[in-house]
Write a protein that holds these residues in place. Structure first.
Motif, PDB file in Angstrom:
ATOM      1  N   ASP A   7     -14.325   3.690  -5.340  1.00  0.00           N
ATOM      2  CA  ASP A   7     -13.923   2.515  -5.366  1.00  0.00           C
ATOM      3  C   ASP A   7     -12.503   2.576  -4.299  1.00  0.00           C
ATOM      4  OD1 ASP A   7     -12.197   0.539  -6.448  1.00  0.00           O
ATOM      5  OD2 ASP A   7     -13.191   0.597  -8.432  1.00  0.00           O
ATOM      6  N   ILE A   8     -12.645   2.040  -3.342  1.00  0.00           N
ATOM      7  CA  ILE A   8     -11.614   1.931  -2.521  1.00  0.00           C
ATOM      8  C   ILE A   8     -10.423   1.190  -2.989  1.00  0.00           C
ATOM      9  CG2 ILE A   8     -12.327  -0.156  -1.342  1.00  0.00           C
ATOM     10  CD1 ILE A   8     -10.761   3.085   0.345  1.00  0.00           C
ATOM     11  N   ALA A   9     -10.676   0.074  -3.904  1.00  0.00           N
ATOM     12  CA  ALA A   9      -9.589  -0.460  -4.294  1.00  0.00           C
ATOM     13  C   ALA A   9      -8.368   0.310  -5.352  1.00  0.00           C
ATOM     14  CB  ALA A   9      -9.854  -1.841  -4.992  1.00  0.00           C
ATOM     15  N   LYS A  10      -9.342   0.945  -6.224  1.00  0.00           N
ATOM     16  CA  LYS A  10      -8.625   2.027  -6.946  1.00  0.00           C
ATOM     17  C   LYS A  10      -7.731   3.074  -6.202  1.00  0.00           C
ATOM     18  CE  LYS A  10     -10.963   1.285 -11.108  1.00  0.00           C
ATOM     19  NZ  LYS A  10     -11.789   2.032 -12.382  1.00  0.00           N
ATOM     20  N   MET A  11      -8.407   3.508  -5.024  1.00  0.00           N
ATOM     21  CA  MET A  11      -7.852   4.711  -4.341  1.00  0.00           C
ATOM     22  C   MET A  11      -6.668   4.045  -3.513  1.00  0.00           C
ATOM     23  SD  MET A  11      -8.713   7.867  -3.300  1.00  0.00           S
ATOM     24  CE  MET A  11      -6.804   8.389  -3.160  1.00  0.00           C
ATOM     25  N   HIS A  12      -6.777   2.949  -2.904  1.00  0.00           N
ATOM     26  CA  HIS A  12      -5.674   2.246  -2.289  1.00  0.00           C
ATOM     27  C   HIS A  12      -4.318   2.033  -3.278  1.00  0.00           C
ATOM     28  CE1 HIS A  12      -3.249  -0.771  -0.339  1.00  0.00           C
ATOM     29  NE2 HIS A  12      -3.944  -0.568   0.811  1.00  0.00           N
ATOM     30  N   ARG A  13      -4.760   1.603  -4.535  1.00  0.00           N
ATOM     31  CA  ARG A  13      -3.550   1.846  -5.406  1.00  0.00           C
ATOM     32  C   ARG A  13      -2.791   3.040  -5.713  1.00  0.00           C
ATOM     33  NH1 ARG A  13      -7.064  -2.195  -7.821  1.00  0.00           N
ATOM     34  NH2 ARG A  13      -7.935  -0.892  -9.349  1.00  0.00           N
ATOM     35  N   ARG A  14      -3.796   4.053  -5.699  1.00  0.00           N
ATOM     36  CA  ARG A  14      -3.079   5.213  -5.952  1.00  0.00           C
ATOM     37  C   ARG A  14      -2.285   5.711  -4.878  1.00  0.00           C
ATOM     38  NH1 ARG A  14      -4.338  10.171  -8.981  1.00  0.00           N
ATOM     39  NH2 ARG A  14      -3.375  11.823  -8.027  1.00  0.00           N
ATOM     40  N   LEU A  15      -2.735   5.475  -3.641  1.00  0.00           N
ATOM     41  CA  LEU A  15      -2.101   5.913  -2.412  1.00  0.00           C
ATOM     42  C   LEU A  15      -0.887   5.290  -2.385  1.00  0.00           C
ATOM     43  CD1 LEU A  15      -5.032   5.873   0.141  1.00  0.00           C
ATOM     44  CD2 LEU A  15      -4.064   7.881  -0.837  1.00  0.00           C
ATOM     45  N   ASP A  16      -0.801   3.999  -2.895  1.00  0.00           N
ATOM     46  CA  ASP A  16       0.537   3.166  -2.913  1.00  0.00           C
ATOM     47  C   ASP A  16       1.412   3.552  -3.933  1.00  0.00           C
ATOM     48  OD1 ASP A  16       1.898   0.887  -2.094  1.00  0.00           O
ATOM     49  OD2 ASP A  16       1.625  -0.108  -3.787  1.00  0.00           O
ATOM     50  N   ARG A  64       2.093   5.055   1.469  1.00  0.00           N
ATOM     51  CA  ARG A  64       1.892   3.877   2.524  1.00  0.00           C
ATOM     52  C   ARG A  64       0.429   3.576   3.128  1.00  0.00           C
ATOM     53  NH1 ARG A  64       5.933   5.201   5.665  1.00  0.00           N
ATOM     54  NH2 ARG A  64       5.033   5.099   7.633  1.00  0.00           N
ATOM     55  N   PRO A  65      -0.650   3.200   2.257  1.00  0.00           N
ATOM     56  CA  PRO A  65      -1.952   3.042   2.909  1.00  0.00           C
ATOM     57  C   PRO A  65      -1.951   1.541   3.453  1.00  0.00           C
ATOM     58  CG  PRO A  65      -1.809   2.445   0.442  1.00  0.00           C
ATOM     59  CD  PRO A  65      -0.523   2.944   0.958  1.00  0.00           C
ATOM     60  N   GLU A  66      -2.838   1.667   4.742  1.00  0.00           N
ATOM     61  CA  GLU A  66      -3.064   0.339   5.507  1.00  0.00           C
ATOM     62  C   GLU A  66      -3.712  -0.499   4.614  1.00  0.00           C
ATOM     63  OE1 GLU A  66      -5.090   1.396   9.091  1.00  0.00           O
ATOM     64  OE2 GLU A  66      -3.190   2.139   9.957  1.00  0.00           O
ATOM     65  N   PRO A  67      -3.980  -1.842   4.857  1.00  0.00           N
ATOM     66  CA  PRO A  67      -4.817  -2.814   4.085  1.00  0.00           C
ATOM     67  C   PRO A  67      -6.164  -2.291   4.334  1.00  0.00           C
ATOM     68  CG  PRO A  67      -3.161  -3.902   5.293  1.00  0.00           C
ATOM     69  CD  PRO A  67      -2.770  -2.678   5.871  1.00  0.00           C
ATOM     70  N   ILE A  68      -7.011  -2.439   3.378  1.00  0.00           N
ATOM     71  CA  ILE A  68      -8.466  -2.006   3.160  1.00  0.00           C
ATOM     72  C   ILE A  68      -9.239  -2.895   4.089  1.00  0.00           C
ATOM     73  CG2 ILE A  68     -10.495  -2.121   1.909  1.00  0.00           C
ATOM     74  CD1 ILE A  68      -8.787  -1.705  -0.658  1.00  0.00           C
ATOM     75  N   ARG A  97     -22.477  -0.189   6.505  1.00  0.00           N
ATOM     76  CA  ARG A  97     -21.392  -0.780   6.110  1.00  0.00           C
ATOM     77  C   ARG A  97     -20.251   0.113   5.199  1.00  0.00           C
ATOM     78  NH1 ARG A  97     -25.397  -4.410   6.302  1.00  0.00           N
ATOM     79  NH2 ARG A  97     -25.331  -6.021   7.798  1.00  0.00           N
ATOM     80  N   TRP A  98     -19.014  -0.060   5.204  1.00  0.00           N
ATOM     81  CA  TRP A  98     -18.057   0.799   4.568  1.00  0.00           C
ATOM     82  C   TRP A  98     -16.692  -0.173   4.443  1.00  0.00           C
ATOM     83  CZ3 TRP A  98     -19.564   1.929   9.592  1.00  0.00           C
ATOM     84  CH2 TRP A  98     -18.664   2.176  10.390  1.00  0.00           C
ATOM     85  N   ARG A  99     -15.868   0.349   3.432  1.00  0.00           N
ATOM     86  CA  ARG A  99     -14.547  -0.206   3.255  1.00  0.00           C
ATOM     87  C   ARG A  99     -13.690   0.845   3.489  1.00  0.00           C
ATOM     88  NH1 ARG A  99     -14.126  -2.758  -2.126  1.00  0.00           N
ATOM     89  NH2 ARG A  99     -12.410  -4.069  -1.136  1.00  0.00           N
ATOM     90  N   ARG A 100     -12.667   0.761   4.008  1.00  0.00           N
ATOM     91  CA  ARG A 100     -11.623   1.963   4.529  1.00  0.00           C
ATOM     92  C   ARG A 100     -10.143   1.466   4.605  1.00  0.00           C
ATOM     93  NH1 ARG A 100     -11.940   3.636  10.554  1.00  0.00           N
ATOM     94  NH2 ARG A 100     -10.431   2.116  10.902  1.00  0.00           N
ATOM     95  N   THR A 101      -9.410   2.804   4.085  1.00  0.00           N
ATOM     96  CA  THR A 101      -7.923   2.705   4.486  1.00  0.00           C
ATOM     97  C   THR A 101      -7.616   3.884   4.900  1.00  0.00           C
ATOM     98  OG1 THR A 101      -5.888   1.992   3.373  1.00  0.00           O
ATOM     99  CG2 THR A 101      -7.281   3.454   2.043  1.00  0.00           C
ATOM    100  N   ARG A 102      -6.354   3.848   5.166  1.00  0.00           N
ATOM    101  CA  ARG A 102      -5.814   4.954   5.987  1.00  0.00           C
ATOM    102  C   ARG A 102      -4.571   5.194   5.559  1.00  0.00           C
ATOM    103  NH1 ARG A 102      -4.168   5.532  12.547  1.00  0.00           N
ATOM    104  NH2 ARG A 102      -3.001   7.423  12.573  1.00  0.00           N
TER     105      ARG A 102
END
Length: 281
Positions: free
Chosen positions: A86-95, A100-104, A119-124
């Motif tokens: 779940d990239i959205a949850k991962m993004h929230r945790r990183l934040d 300071r994650p980049e936008p998905i 296909r994939w969704r990614r953040t850094r």
């Protein structure tokens, strides 16, 4: 949040030479090939992760960026990408943990051989906050095809990725408390230094602080890879026949393992092959 290691990126000047080298090392064919957005990419997908070879292609800002990285840091290990469901949850945790994650971003890639699409969704995460290690997080829409074995003694998967650090406590806080990986071992040895093992799916992220070193205390470094094999003697015989310089097989530091070092044919990456010996009943 993190369920495993998705892939590790290796930057090279010549992707064809790198592909030929890893076809020999792995005893497997590439599983994915693509050119676009300033780069040539070749993937080898094993049991538990993928190795992505990347080289600059053509004239573009992205190609020039890759060339600049290679010029500054040399060829070799460039970045690490963790798998998440779940990239959205991962993004929230990183934040929340101030990485300071980049936008998905939503991305796709087409294999130049089969025409298949992934296909994939990614953040850094911000590299200045991950102690200099370029770190990505990815939710893959479907599984990648596996690399087909071309010999009876192929590499099976990754056993551990080694990260060198001069600040073990800060590095441990990053991978443990902030990323949520489970620490399996924290051990100090007079000859080896401090070793910390973090579970990541069915492999290990190993942090190493070498004894007597006084390097960069602000930045860690992707240092090496250890690959699993089923029959290390047979693999050694195969590699020697292919002209690869390898050490003798010896008992590993972990009880029940046998290992050997590769001294050539790895595109400059510190590389170990490891066999887990069967347990006696």
């Amino acid at each position: 949040m993190i369920t495993g290691l998705d892939h590790i990126v290796v930057l090279l000047e010549d992707v064809k030479a790198g592909t030929a080298a890893y076809e020999v090392l792995f005893g497997r064919a590439p599983s994915w090939q693509n050119s676009g957005d300033g780069a040539d990419r070749v993937l080898f997908t094993l049991d538990n992760m993928s190795l992505e070879l990347m080289a600059p292609h053509g004239s573009s800002a992205e190609a020039d960026r890759i060339r600049s990285v290679i010029k500054g840091s040399g060829e070799g290990l460039a970045s690490i990408c963790f798998r998440t469901p779940d990239i959205a949850k991962m993004h929230r945790r990183l934040d929340r943990v101030a990485l300071r994650p980049e936008p998905i971003a939503e991305l796709e890639n087409r294999d130049s051989v089969s025409g298949a699409t992934l296909r994939w969704r990614r953040t850094r995460a911000a590299t200045d906050l991950t102690r200099g290690v370029r770190m990505f997080f990815l939710e893959l829409a479907g599984e990648r095809p596996r690399s087909v074995a071309t010999v009876p003694t192929p590499v099976l998967g990754l056993d551990h990725v080694v990260i060198a650090t001069e600040e073990s406590e800060r590095a441990a806080a990053l991978y443990g408390a902030r990323l949520g990986l489970d620490m399996a071992l924290d051990r100090t040895h007079a000859d080896w230094g401090q070793l910390m093992f973090f579970r990541c799916g069915d492999l290990i992220v190993e942090l190493v602080r070498r004894p007597g070193t006084s390097g960069d205390r602000l930045h860690d470094k992707l240092w090496g890879l250890s690959w699993r094999v089923a029959d290390i003697e047979a693999v050694r015989e195969r590699l020697v026949a292919c002209g690869i310089d390898v050490s003798e097989v010896r008992d590993g530091r972990k009880p029940g393992t046998r290992v050997m070092n590769l001294r050539s044919g790895t595109c400059g990456i510190n590389t170990l092959f490891l066999e887990q010996t069967p347990r006696e009943p």
